[in-house]
Design a protein around this motif. Sequence first.
Motif, short mmCIF file in Angstrom:
data_model
loop_
_atom_site.label_atom_id
_atom_site.label_comp_id
_atom_site.label_asym_id
_atom_site.label_seq_id
_atom_site.Cartn_x
_atom_site.Cartn_y
_atom_site.Cartn_z
N LEU A 12 -10.18 2.44 -6.86
CA LEU A 12 -9.72 1.76 -5.42
C LEU A 12 -9.65 0.54 -5.54
CD1 LEU A 12 -8.87 2.73 -2.63
CD2 LEU A 12 -11.33 2.32 -1.97
N SER A 13 -8.83 -0.32 -5.23
CA SER A 13 -8.55 -1.65 -5.25
C SER A 13 -7.70 -2.21 -4.18
CB SER A 13 -8.05 -2.19 -6.58
OG SER A 13 -6.71 -1.57 -6.82
N GLY A 14 -7.61 -3.54 -4.07
CA GLY A 14 -6.92 -4.04 -2.75
C GLY A 14 -6.94 -5.41 -2.83
N LYS A 15 -6.14 -5.82 -1.65
CA LYS A 15 -6.25 -7.14 -1.50
C LYS A 15 -5.99 -7.71 0.26
CE LYS A 15 -3.17 -11.31 -2.49
NZ LYS A 15 -2.10 -11.77 -3.22
N VAL A 16 -6.52 -8.71 0.46
CA VAL A 16 -6.88 -9.12 2.04
C VAL A 16 -6.30 -10.45 2.03
CG1 VAL A 16 -7.81 -9.52 4.14
CG2 VAL A 16 -8.44 -7.61 2.69
N ALA A 17 -5.39 -10.90 2.71
CA ALA A 17 -4.77 -12.36 2.47
C ALA A 17 -4.43 -12.83 4.14
CB ALA A 17 -3.56 -12.64 1.57
N ALA A 18 -4.70 -14.14 4.32
CA ALA A 18 -4.18 -14.55 5.54
C ALA A 18 -3.56 -16.17 5.19
CB ALA A 18 -5.49 -14.78 6.49
N SER A 19 -2.64 -16.52 6.10
CA SER A 19 -2.05 -18.02 5.88
C SER A 19 -1.77 -18.51 7.14
CB SER A 19 -1.06 -17.98 4.59
OG SER A 19 0.15 -17.47 5.40
N THR A 20 -1.29 -19.72 7.06
CA THR A 20 -0.77 -20.19 8.53
C THR A 20 0.66 -19.41 8.63
OG1 THR A 20 0.35 -22.02 7.01
CG2 THR A 20 -1.67 -22.51 8.12
N PHE A 21 1.18 -18.75 7.88
CA PHE A 21 2.29 -18.09 8.26
C PHE A 21 2.39 -16.64 8.46
CE2 PHE A 21 6.30 -20.80 6.57
CZ PHE A 21 5.54 -21.84 6.83
N THR A 22 1.59 -16.02 7.60
CA THR A 22 1.37 -14.45 7.60
C THR A 22 0.04 -14.04 7.44
OG1 THR A 22 2.00 -14.22 5.25
CG2 THR A 22 3.65 -14.26 6.72
N GLY A 23 -0.15 -12.78 7.72
CA GLY A 23 -1.53 -12.22 7.21
C GLY A 23 -1.16 -10.72 6.66
N LYS A 24 -1.86 -10.26 5.76
CA LYS A 24 -1.54 -8.98 5.27
C LYS A 24 -2.78 -8.13 4.62
CE LYS A 24 -0.69 -9.71 0.19
NZ LYS A 24 0.31 -9.46 -0.79
N VAL A 25 -2.61 -6.81 4.27
CA VAL A 25 -3.39 -5.96 3.68
C VAL A 25 -2.85 -5.08 2.71
CG1 VAL A 25 -5.47 -4.05 4.19
CG2 VAL A 25 -4.87 -6.17 5.76
N MET A 26 -3.68 -5.12 1.81
CA MET A 26 -3.12 -4.03 0.60
C MET A 26 -4.01 -3.25 -0.05
SD MET A 26 -1.34 -4.64 -3.22
CE MET A 26 -2.66 -5.11 -3.70
N LEU A 27 -3.92 -1.80 -0.31
CA LEU A 27 -4.79 -1.07 -0.71
C LEU A 27 -4.31 0.02 -1.55
CD1 LEU A 27 -7.87 -0.35 -0.11
CD2 LEU A 27 -7.29 1.53 1.57
N GLU A 28 -4.71 0.34 -2.73
CA GLU A 28 -4.33 1.14 -3.72
C GLU A 28 -5.37 1.91 -4.36
OE1 GLU A 28 -2.48 -0.73 -7.27
OE2 GLU A 28 -3.35 -2.63 -6.36
N GLY A 29 -5.21 2.98 -5.06
CA GLY A 29 -6.03 3.84 -5.85
C GLY A 29 -5.72 5.01 -5.95
N PRO A 30 -6.54 5.83 -6.97
CA PRO A 30 -6.11 7.13 -7.47
C PRO A 30 -6.24 8.23 -6.27
CG PRO A 30 -8.22 6.46 -8.06
CD PRO A 30 -7.74 5.39 -7.30
N LEU A 31 -5.45 9.07 -6.16
CA LEU A 31 -5.78 10.40 -5.37
C LEU A 31 -6.40 11.40 -6.41
CD1 LEU A 31 -2.42 10.53 -3.35
CD2 LEU A 31 -4.47 9.90 -2.46
N LYS A 32 -5.96 11.55 -7.58
CA LYS A 32 -6.27 12.23 -8.64
C LYS A 32 -6.67 11.34 -9.77
CE LYS A 32 -5.70 16.23 -11.68
NZ LYS A 32 -4.55 17.11 -12.14
N LYS A 33 -7.84 10.98 -10.41
CA LYS A 33 -8.04 10.27 -11.57
C LYS A 33 -7.64 10.94 -12.67
CE LYS A 33 -11.99 7.28 -9.51
NZ LYS A 33 -13.20 6.76 -9.82
#
Length: 772
Positions: free
Chosen positions: A239-260
């Motif tokens: 399971l991994s991901g990314k959280v980001a924020a800037s003066t323009f945008t904000g975002k969230v990304m999440l990814e990972g295995p359903l079956k390893k």
Amino acid sequence: MSRVIKSLVLLLAFLPLFVVAQTGSIRGFVYDTKTGEPIIFTNVILKGTTIGAATDVNGYYSINKVEPGRYTLEVTYLGYDTVQQSVSVARDQIIMEKLFLTKSAIQMREFEVRGDKQEAQTQVGMGVTKLTPRQIELVPTIGGEADLAQYLQVVPGVIFTGDQGGQLYIRGGSPIMNKTMLDGMVLYNPFHSIGLFSVFDNDIIRNADIYTAGFNAEFGGRVSSIMDITTRDGNKTRLSGKVAASTFTGKVMLEGPLKKQKEPGGGSSSFLLNMRHSYLDRSSKIFYENVKEDGLPFKFTDVFGKVSFNGENGSKVNLFGFNFSDGVRYQGVSDLGWNNWGAGTHFVLVPSGSAVLIDGTFSMSNYAIELKEGELKPRTSDIGGFNGAMNFKVFNREDEIKYGVEVLGFRTNFQFYNSLGREYKQEQNTSEIAGYTSYKKVWKKVVIEPGLRLHYYASLSVANVEPRLGFKWNINDNWRFKLAAGRYSQNLVAANSDRDVVNLFYGFLSAPDNLPRTFTEKDGTVRDVKDPLQRANHYVGGIEFDLTNELTANFEVYLKDFRQVTNLNRNKIFNDTPEFSDQPDNLKKDYIIESGQAYGADFQLKYQRNNYDIWVVYSYTYVDRFDGLVSYNPVWDRRHNINFVASHSFGKFNSWKANLRWNFGSGFPYTQTQGFYGSVPFNGDINTDYTTSNADLSILFGQLNQGRLPTYHRMDLGITKIWRLDENQQVELDLSLTNTYDRANIFYFDRVRYQRVDQLPLLPSAGVSYRF
């Protein structure tokens, strides 16, 4: 028709199933050990020989006609440890071998250069730019996030018209002539209104192929260019991901295995979810008061999701969906909003015992846009439908056979009211089916790639035969000469005029039937208009040369002959009704036929060494149109365009990166104002007293697009700092300056208010992200 399609697909699937006697084949995939993502465009070779193959966008490779015996497979790729694997090849045998690469701390640029050269010598590569997220990040980030829209502006032959509502014009073609695909799905508007962002977040992209001219038979339905985007799968191991924020945008990304994966190369399933939202309409009131007191009126939201199911033999099925929305609120002038949603499936099949690789897509989508202007009723346009495709590839050393079918159907609905309240409306259903084949043959120093596409526009009962040809001659190890040509057609028409200087309304029409019956060529020849299809022929030639291992150059010249283009008729003054049957078509039809040409030259010089990436791009373009009466240059006819880009990574573990981009463009054409006069709106009432009535302000225009706007130039700077907390976690800080020296670049001129409107001034931005 469904029986015909099924029969055709079955025939194509079994047509190339053959076994090469006396030899064997090795095929498989190359993956990243850590994430399970395919390693694309890297070379897999038999060590000690010149035999090998490059992986495709799925990480797939196929080495055929291998003499029986024992070999060592070897893969070397930038940023990864070299992998070797022993294999034994027997006659008439197809071996499946998966290879897994592990990231290395040692950066080895020379292997990337060597791989690029081998690809250049075995691919025609005419008018194509292949991009990965790493390359996109070489351009200064705007708003703290790297974006495909920002990189496209430095691609040879691409003209960008502005920061606000800007569209891309590719080698003389208008935006409606550019086809964009997302995992095989046709996407109708890939750019947000602010012009600095696409709908493709950089963290979901695996690869982007940009074809600016002379593309081969697997692509069709547009007469200028193709943008083919492939998204990556979710992380298959953790399971991994990314959280980001800037003066323009904000975002969230999440990814990972359903079956390893139980073991490397085993079956698995994974997911990826990415959400991005722009709050620029609010944050600009805090950070950018110098730009506009009431803030920048742009906002957008992008949501993308994907689930991937991977088989042990490399076959996989992806399910994906998205919802992209955009809004612009020009207070007191106009409000615009659009929404684009879609869902589909993309699959890759690796049949056992066959040299064929099969992939396909089926998807549905809808795009709707609405523009409100003052007291006028809203202008609306929507397009919705489906598209499906089956593609087959057969590999034979460097040789390659491609063939397939494509089916699509869509409905267009356009509604518009003019200043008198008169309604213009079109609602139409359209269907198309196409089949294609191409063959790439590498023979000694020559690469030849003929192709043929048959595109049938069922709703028009028109079949268009489209031959294509690509050719390359490897003069020596460092010099290569190439040619490409082809015929192209399309059905879609823009719901705005190509003559508009600024038009945020980006709608669609299928080929209208309210066209003139004849068209007069420049030489005075009058020809019948047999059907409403837009058509073009492409002719492209070029030279590639490697000055050193680090310094390469590419020079291309092109001609796009637009034999028939459909445009809105701005000269219409009569209704197309029986009482005006004696009036010429160009004064009563809703649309007109135009012809024209776009020709030019693009030169690109690239330097890559260690942690330096520097390139210079110069483009010369000439575009003209003829509407049967007048020749003119359209509003995107920029004669000279220069881009300079530099990127340097430095510090311990290359934790710092500095980027620079400078762009210069000569002025766009525009129609000058000759004067103003008072126009009395009789509104059909012959008893109106013009001596006492209030007149409306009307504009007396000069000759069409005979003036030129001032030149454009802008410098952007960016710097990035990365803190690596451990193997999986890192924090990244991005700082950037857009329009660094605050150049006042004109956007357009408001004739009525007699006011110049400029593009964005100096715009600093900052962004921070956390990846885990």
